[in-house]
Structure formats: structure tokens, C-alpha cells
Design a protein around this motif. Sequence first.
Motif, PDB file in Angstrom:
ATOM      1  N   ILE A  13       0.829  -1.195   0.000  1.00  0.00           N
ATOM      2  CA  ILE A  13       0.000   0.000   0.000  1.00  0.00           C
ATOM      3  C   ILE A  13       0.869   1.253   0.000  1.00  0.00           C
ATOM      4  N   ARG A  14       1.922   1.213   0.823  1.00  0.00           N
ATOM      5  CA  ARG A  14       2.829   2.352   0.916  1.00  0.00           C
ATOM      6  C   ARG A  14       4.145   1.883   1.506  1.00  0.00           C
ATOM      7  N   LYS A  15       5.219   2.488   1.043  1.00  0.00           N
ATOM      8  CA  LYS A  15       6.539   2.233   1.601  1.00  0.00           C
ATOM      9  C   LYS A  15       7.173   3.574   1.938  1.00  0.00           C
ATOM     10  N   THR A  16       7.675   3.673   3.160  1.00  0.00           N
ATOM     11  CA  THR A  16       8.437   4.841   3.565  1.00  0.00           C
ATOM     12  C   THR A  16       9.883   4.408   3.754  1.00  0.00           C
ATOM     13  N   ARG A  17      10.697   5.273   4.278  1.00  0.00           N
ATOM     14  CA  ARG A  17      12.101   4.927   4.509  1.00  0.00           C
ATOM     15  C   ARG A  17      12.240   3.815   5.551  1.00  0.00           C
ATOM     16  N   THR A  18      11.300   3.741   6.497  1.00  0.00           N
ATOM     17  CA  THR A  18      11.434   2.785   7.594  1.00  0.00           C
ATOM     18  C   THR A  18      10.272   1.801   7.729  1.00  0.00           C
ATOM     19  N   LEU A  19       9.195   1.977   6.966  1.00  0.00           N
ATOM     20  CA  LEU A  19       8.010   1.131   7.117  1.00  0.00           C
ATOM     21  C   LEU A  19       7.458   0.693   5.770  1.00  0.00           C
ATOM     22  N   VAL A  20       6.832  -0.491   5.767  1.00  0.00           N
ATOM     23  CA  VAL A  20       6.102  -0.981   4.595  1.00  0.00           C
ATOM     24  C   VAL A  20       4.703  -1.379   5.065  1.00  0.00           C
ATOM     25  N   PHE A  21       3.685  -0.859   4.390  1.00  0.00           N
ATOM     26  CA  PHE A  21       2.290  -1.139   4.708  1.00  0.00           C
ATOM     27  C   PHE A  21       1.748  -2.075   3.625  1.00  0.00           C
ATOM     28  N   LEU A  22       1.144  -3.184   4.045  1.00  0.00           N
ATOM     29  CA  LEU A  22       0.648  -4.179   3.090  1.00  0.00           C
ATOM     30  C   LEU A  22      -0.740  -4.655   3.456  1.00  0.00           C
ATOM     31  N   ARG A  23      -1.402  -5.261   2.451  1.00  0.00           N
ATOM     32  CA  ARG A  23      -2.689  -5.912   2.694  1.00  0.00           C
ATOM     33  C   ARG A  23      -2.852  -7.057   1.701  1.00  0.00           C
ATOM     34  N   GLY A  24      -3.789  -7.929   2.002  1.00  0.00           N
ATOM     35  CA  GLY A  24      -4.078  -9.033   1.102  1.00  0.00           C
ATOM     36  C   GLY A  24      -5.376  -9.721   1.479  1.00  0.00           C
ATOM     37  N   THR A  25      -5.962 -10.391   0.504  1.00  0.00           N
ATOM     38  CA  THR A  25      -7.191 -11.143   0.716  1.00  0.00           C
ATOM     39  C   THR A  25      -6.880 -12.621   0.544  1.00  0.00           C
ATOM     40  N   ILE A  26      -7.256 -13.413   1.521  1.00  0.00           N
ATOM     41  CA  ILE A  26      -7.039 -14.860   1.457  1.00  0.00           C
ATOM     42  C   ILE A  26      -8.260 -15.499   0.795  1.00  0.00           C
ATOM     43  N   LEU A  27      -7.971 -16.324  -0.216  1.00  0.00           N
ATOM     44  CA  LEU A  27      -9.025 -16.978  -0.985  1.00  0.00           C
ATOM     45  C   LEU A  27      -8.904 -18.492  -0.925  1.00  0.00           C
ATOM     46  N   ASP A  28     -10.040 -19.161  -0.890  1.00  0.00           N
ATOM     47  CA  ASP A  28     -10.142 -20.600  -1.095  1.00  0.00           C
ATOM     48  C   ASP A  28     -10.961 -20.747  -2.373  1.00  0.00           C
ATOM     49  N   GLY A  29     -10.260 -20.932  -3.485  1.00  0.00           N
ATOM     50  CA  GLY A  29     -10.940 -20.875  -4.777  1.00  0.00           C
ATOM     51  C   GLY A  29     -11.404 -19.452  -5.016  1.00  0.00           C
ATOM     52  N   ASP A  30     -12.706 -19.283  -5.252  1.00  0.00           N
ATOM     53  CA  ASP A  30     -13.273 -17.943  -5.453  1.00  0.00           C
ATOM     54  C   ASP A  30     -13.855 -17.359  -4.170  1.00  0.00           C
ATOM     55  N   ARG A  31     -13.812 -18.129  -3.081  1.00  0.00           N
ATOM     56  CA  ARG A  31     -14.410 -17.673  -1.823  1.00  0.00           C
ATOM     57  C   ARG A  31     -13.403 -16.883  -0.998  1.00  0.00           C
ATOM     58  N   VAL A  32     -13.819 -15.712  -0.515  1.00  0.00           N
ATOM     59  CA  VAL A  32     -12.985 -14.923   0.387  1.00  0.00           C
ATOM     60  C   VAL A  32     -13.034 -15.568   1.768  1.00  0.00           C
ATOM     61  N   VAL A  33     -11.847 -15.849   2.313  1.00  0.00           N
ATOM     62  CA  VAL A  33     -11.733 -16.491   3.619  1.00  0.00           C
ATOM     63  C   VAL A  33     -11.360 -15.479   4.695  1.00  0.00           C
ATOM     64  N   ALA A  34     -10.463 -14.555   4.357  1.00  0.00           N
ATOM     65  CA  ALA A  34     -10.005 -13.586   5.352  1.00  0.00           C
ATOM     66  C   ALA A  34      -9.352 -12.409   4.647  1.00  0.00           C
ATOM     67  N   SER A  35      -9.208 -11.340   5.399  1.00  0.00           N
ATOM     68  CA  SER A  35      -8.504 -10.160   4.934  1.00  0.00           C
ATOM     69  C   SER A  35      -7.403  -9.870   5.948  1.00  0.00           C
ATOM     70  N   ALA A  36      -6.213  -9.562   5.447  1.00  0.00           N
ATOM     71  CA  ALA A  36      -5.076  -9.302   6.331  1.00  0.00           C
ATOM     72  C   ALA A  36      -4.428  -7.978   5.949  1.00  0.00           C
ATOM     73  N   SER A  37      -3.902  -7.290   6.941  1.00  0.00           N
ATOM     74  CA  SER A  37      -3.136  -6.071   6.688  1.00  0.00           C
ATOM     75  C   SER A  37      -2.128  -5.906   7.806  1.00  0.00           C
ATOM     76  N   GLY A  38      -1.093  -5.156   7.504  1.00  0.00           N
ATOM     77  CA  GLY A  38      -0.091  -4.968   8.536  1.00  0.00           C
ATOM     78  C   GLY A  38       0.964  -3.959   8.144  1.00  0.00           C
ATOM     79  N   VAL A  39       1.852  -3.736   9.103  1.00  0.00           N
ATOM     80  CA  VAL A  39       2.965  -2.813   8.939  1.00  0.00           C
ATOM     81  C   VAL A  39       4.232  -3.567   9.292  1.00  0.00           C
ATOM     82  N   TRP A  40       5.252  -3.431   8.434  1.00  0.00           N
ATOM     83  CA  TRP A  40       6.547  -4.063   8.636  1.00  0.00           C
ATOM     84  C   TRP A  40       7.605  -2.992   8.792  1.00  0.00           C
TER      85      TRP A  40
END
Length: 138
Positions: free
Chosen positions: A105-132
Motif C-alpha cells: 500500500i505504501r513504503k516509507t524509509r522505515t516502514l512498509v504497509f501491506l494488505r491481502g485477501t485470502i481466498l479458497d478458490g473464489d471464496r474470500v476467507v479472510a482479509s489481512a493487513s499490517g505494517v513491517w
Amino acid sequence: MVERPVGFEELSAAGWEQLPDSGFLGLVGPIWRRGDAFGFLAEPRHANYINVVQGGMLMTFADRALGICAWEAAVNKACVTIQFDMQFIGAADIGDFVEIAPEVIRKTRTLVFLRGTILDGDRVVASASGVWKILDRK
């Protein structure tokens, strides 16, 4: 998406590569990668008491996939998870191939922001996001 049922041979034939991991993921993996997507084959050892994939496995899988993408976004500098959120939306079935395609989603000098959707086939199972956090060491 990978057609069901699927096994290791079918994954390799479909262009998926098994990621090496001798650490914790060696106990619950393997995790596979094809391009920007990551996946794992939900085995009986990943089941919870109602015989769907344990939420902790989904969280571990998402944390690793997003973490690899954070590392790559940081041009191979070590990154550590400093915040991780997960919303469970459905259930992943044992025997299925579960996927996520992380997005920076965004990267700074010290942080990376990410997200993703977990799928089982075409079904949405979960949504994840975080900061590294990007570490100074390689």
C-alpha cells in the motif's frame, strides 16, 4: 486459481514453486509461490475442531506472504512485523489450495504497509493487513 483437487505435483506443473523454510514455516508449510501470489495446500494437520483450516494457520500464512513482500519492497533489507490485523470472513476447507496476493500500500524509509485477501478458490476467507519495520541490518 488452482483447480481442485490438487497435490504437490500439480502445483509444480502449474508453475508454483515451493519456498524453502527451515524455521517455523517448516513445521506448518510448505508455502508455494507463483509470481505475486502465495499459497498452501490445506492438509488435515491444519484443521481445527470443526475440520476447517485453523485461524492461526491462516494468520501464519498471511504474515509470511506479506512479510516476504515487505522484504522485497525494502530491496532485500530485513523487515519485522510490527502490526498485523486479520478479519476472518469465511472458512478454508481441508484439501483445498488457499491463496493470497499481497499488495504494498505504501513504503516509507522505515516502514512498509501491506494488505491481502485470502481466498479458497473464489471464496474470500479472510482479509489481512499490517505494517513491517525495515531494519538497518541486511
